[in-house]
Design a protein around this motif. Structure first.
Motif, mmCIF file in Angstrom:
data_model
loop_
_atom_site.group_PDB
_atom_site.id
_atom_site.type_symbol
_atom_site.label_atom_id
_atom_site.label_comp_id
_atom_site.label_asym_id
_atom_site.label_seq_id
_atom_site.Cartn_x
_atom_site.Cartn_y
_atom_site.Cartn_z
ATOM 1 N N HIS A 137 0.848 -1.196 0.000
ATOM 2 C CA HIS A 137 0.000 0.000 0.000
ATOM 3 C C HIS A 137 0.881 1.242 0.000
ATOM 4 C CE1 HIS A 137 -3.648 -2.306 0.780
ATOM 5 N NE2 HIS A 137 -3.008 -2.941 1.744
ATOM 6 N N PHE A 138 0.365 2.301 -0.630
ATOM 7 C CA PHE A 138 1.121 3.551 -0.750
ATOM 8 C C PHE A 138 0.190 4.712 -0.394
ATOM 9 C CE2 PHE A 138 2.275 0.367 -3.869
ATOM 10 C CZ PHE A 138 3.641 0.204 -3.667
ATOM 11 N N TYR A 187 5.482 -5.290 -6.451
ATOM 12 C CA TYR A 187 5.130 -3.872 -6.334
ATOM 13 C C TYR A 187 3.729 -3.681 -6.886
ATOM 14 C CZ TYR A 187 6.400 1.056 -5.739
ATOM 15 O OH TYR A 187 6.482 2.364 -5.293
ATOM 16 N N ARG A 188 2.780 -3.413 -6.001
ATOM 17 C CA ARG A 188 1.368 -3.404 -6.387
ATOM 18 C C ARG A 188 0.931 -2.011 -6.855
ATOM 19 N NH1 ARG A 188 -0.099 -8.613 -4.943
ATOM 20 N NH2 ARG A 188 1.215 -9.509 -3.315
ATOM 21 N N VAL A 192 5.040 1.573 -11.605
ATOM 22 C CA VAL A 192 6.412 1.157 -11.327
ATOM 23 C C VAL A 192 6.731 -0.199 -11.933
ATOM 24 C CG1 VAL A 192 8.009 0.492 -9.491
ATOM 25 C CG2 VAL A 192 6.665 2.575 -9.279
ATOM 26 N N VAL A 193 5.803 -1.144 -11.903
ATOM 27 C CA VAL A 193 6.121 -2.483 -12.402
ATOM 28 C C VAL A 193 6.323 -2.493 -13.913
ATOM 29 C CG1 VAL A 193 5.018 -3.721 -10.522
ATOM 30 C CG2 VAL A 193 3.692 -3.155 -12.551
ATOM 31 N N ARG A 200 4.433 -8.215 -10.685
ATOM 32 C CA ARG A 200 3.126 -7.564 -10.697
ATOM 33 C C ARG A 200 2.191 -8.160 -9.640
ATOM 34 N NH1 ARG A 200 2.104 -4.556 -15.315
ATOM 35 N NH2 ARG A 200 3.744 -4.681 -16.898
ATOM 36 N N ASN A 201 1.128 -7.448 -9.378
ATOM 37 C CA ASN A 201 0.127 -7.856 -8.405
ATOM 38 C C ASN A 201 -0.385 -9.273 -8.679
ATOM 39 O OD1 ASN A 201 -1.746 -7.315 -6.208
ATOM 40 N ND2 ASN A 201 -3.330 -7.129 -7.767
ATOM 41 N N GLY A 202 -0.698 -9.569 -9.922
ATOM 42 C CA GLY A 202 -1.279 -10.854 -10.265
ATOM 43 C C GLY A 202 -0.308 -12.021 -10.208
#
Length: 320
Positions: A137-138, A187-188, A192-193, A200-202
């Motif tokens: 989270h950011f 990195y969600r 950036v990804v 990635r998130n997935g």
């Protein structure tokens, strides 16, 4: 599962049998900590951008209670690593009076560079251990803040970073060791990804159970499924609501959330298997362990990381 099995928590990856080191990394059982960097939240901590509005209203009168319910880990980065933790669940926030980036969980915790340097130091002395950093989270982040965090990560870990591959099943502890790669960064945030350096998130989903009791958590886990081509983070955590905290305001997350999970949920996890899930998405037993995270990972003399690491030895059974 840990009965009779001697586990060197500090070096557990390097001491796995060769056949397990050749197992795809996304099929190993890896212990992680939830909200990993909250250990240094204390009386001097201040409210962070992710603090809910009700916390902001109650802060002047109930500072001690809020601190107790914001802290999910007791031991620091060094101690977590030596306790076998290899996955760090991270939340980040900026601060208006500085260009530094901080870890957060309702309250500001430590500076990110301090935590990353601790991890780098461990990797320097443990060349066959691999760590996952989940940038989750950011808060109050602008594009330049993402770029600054990207630079900090790359400058700290450099060639140790394992970039994503099309086929994650090709990544094993042995392949990582050959390439001297020791860090996987999830990195969600899509901005950036796109650089191609981070996962990635997935590629490592981390669904949130949102349960306040162990029965609800067990029911949720029993119905969870994962893709055979990606990693998976099983959150073995209870999520206290505002009403939950009010009813137990004299308590804390360790006693009211972490302890019930260890007593009632961890035995259920002990019966799970690592390894690839069945191809059919809704087959019986589809959930296979990869990363499992918990609050207060040092509870009961590190019973949580010991139990998760021990699951890997089920891979030695020919019938699994």
């Amino acid at each position: 599962m840990t009965d009779g099995l001697q586990i060197d928590l500090e070096n557990w990856m390097s001491q796995l049998p060769e056949s397990i080191k050749n197992t795809p990394f996304i099929y190993l059982a890896i212990p992680g900590s939830h909200d990993s960097m909250t250990f240094n939240i204390n009386r001097d901590s201040t409210l962070a951008p992710d603090a809910p509005s009700i916390v902001r209203r109650l802060w002047p009168l109930f500072k001690g209670t809020i601190i107790r319910w914001s802290k999910t880990q007791q031991i620091n980065v060094h101690q977590q690593l030596f306790s076998g933790i290899r996955f760090f669940d991270l939340r980040f926030a900026t601060k208006s009076d500085t260009n530094k980036i901080f870890f957060t969980h309702g309250l500001y915790a430590g500076e990110v560079e301090d935590g990353f340097n601790e991890i780098k130091s461990f990797l320097d002395s443990h060349p066959d251990e691999v760590i996952i950093l989940d940038c989750q989270h950011f808060y109050e982040f602008k594009l330049e803040d993402h770029r600054r965090l990207f630079s900090i990560l790359v400058n700290t870990f450099g060639l140790r970073i394992c970039p994503p591959q099309h086929n994650l099943e090709a990544i094993t502890l042995n392949s990582l060791s050959r390439q001297r790669q020791q860090i996987i960064i999830v990195y969600r945030n899509e901005v950036v990804v796109s650089s191609g350096r981070f996962w990635r998130n997935g590629q490592m989903p981390t669904p949130w159970p949102r349960q306040t009791n162990t029965k609800g958590l067990l029911d949720w886990m029993a119905s969870a499924h994962r893709s055979p081509s990606a990693g998976f983070v099983l959150q073995a955590v209870l999520t206290p609501t505002t009403a939950f905290v009010i009813l137990k305001w004299r308590s804390n997350i360790r006693d009211s959330c972490a302890k019930p999970v260890v007593n009632k949920v961890l035995p259920w996890i002990d019966d799970l298997l690592p390894g690839p899930p069945p191809l059919a998405p809704f087959s019986s037993g589809a959930l296979r362990v990869n990363v499992v995270i918990a609050d207060f990972v040092d509870f009961n003399q590190n019973i949580f990381p010991k139990s998760i690491i021990a699951l890997n030895y089920k891979l030695l059974s020919s019938d699994q």
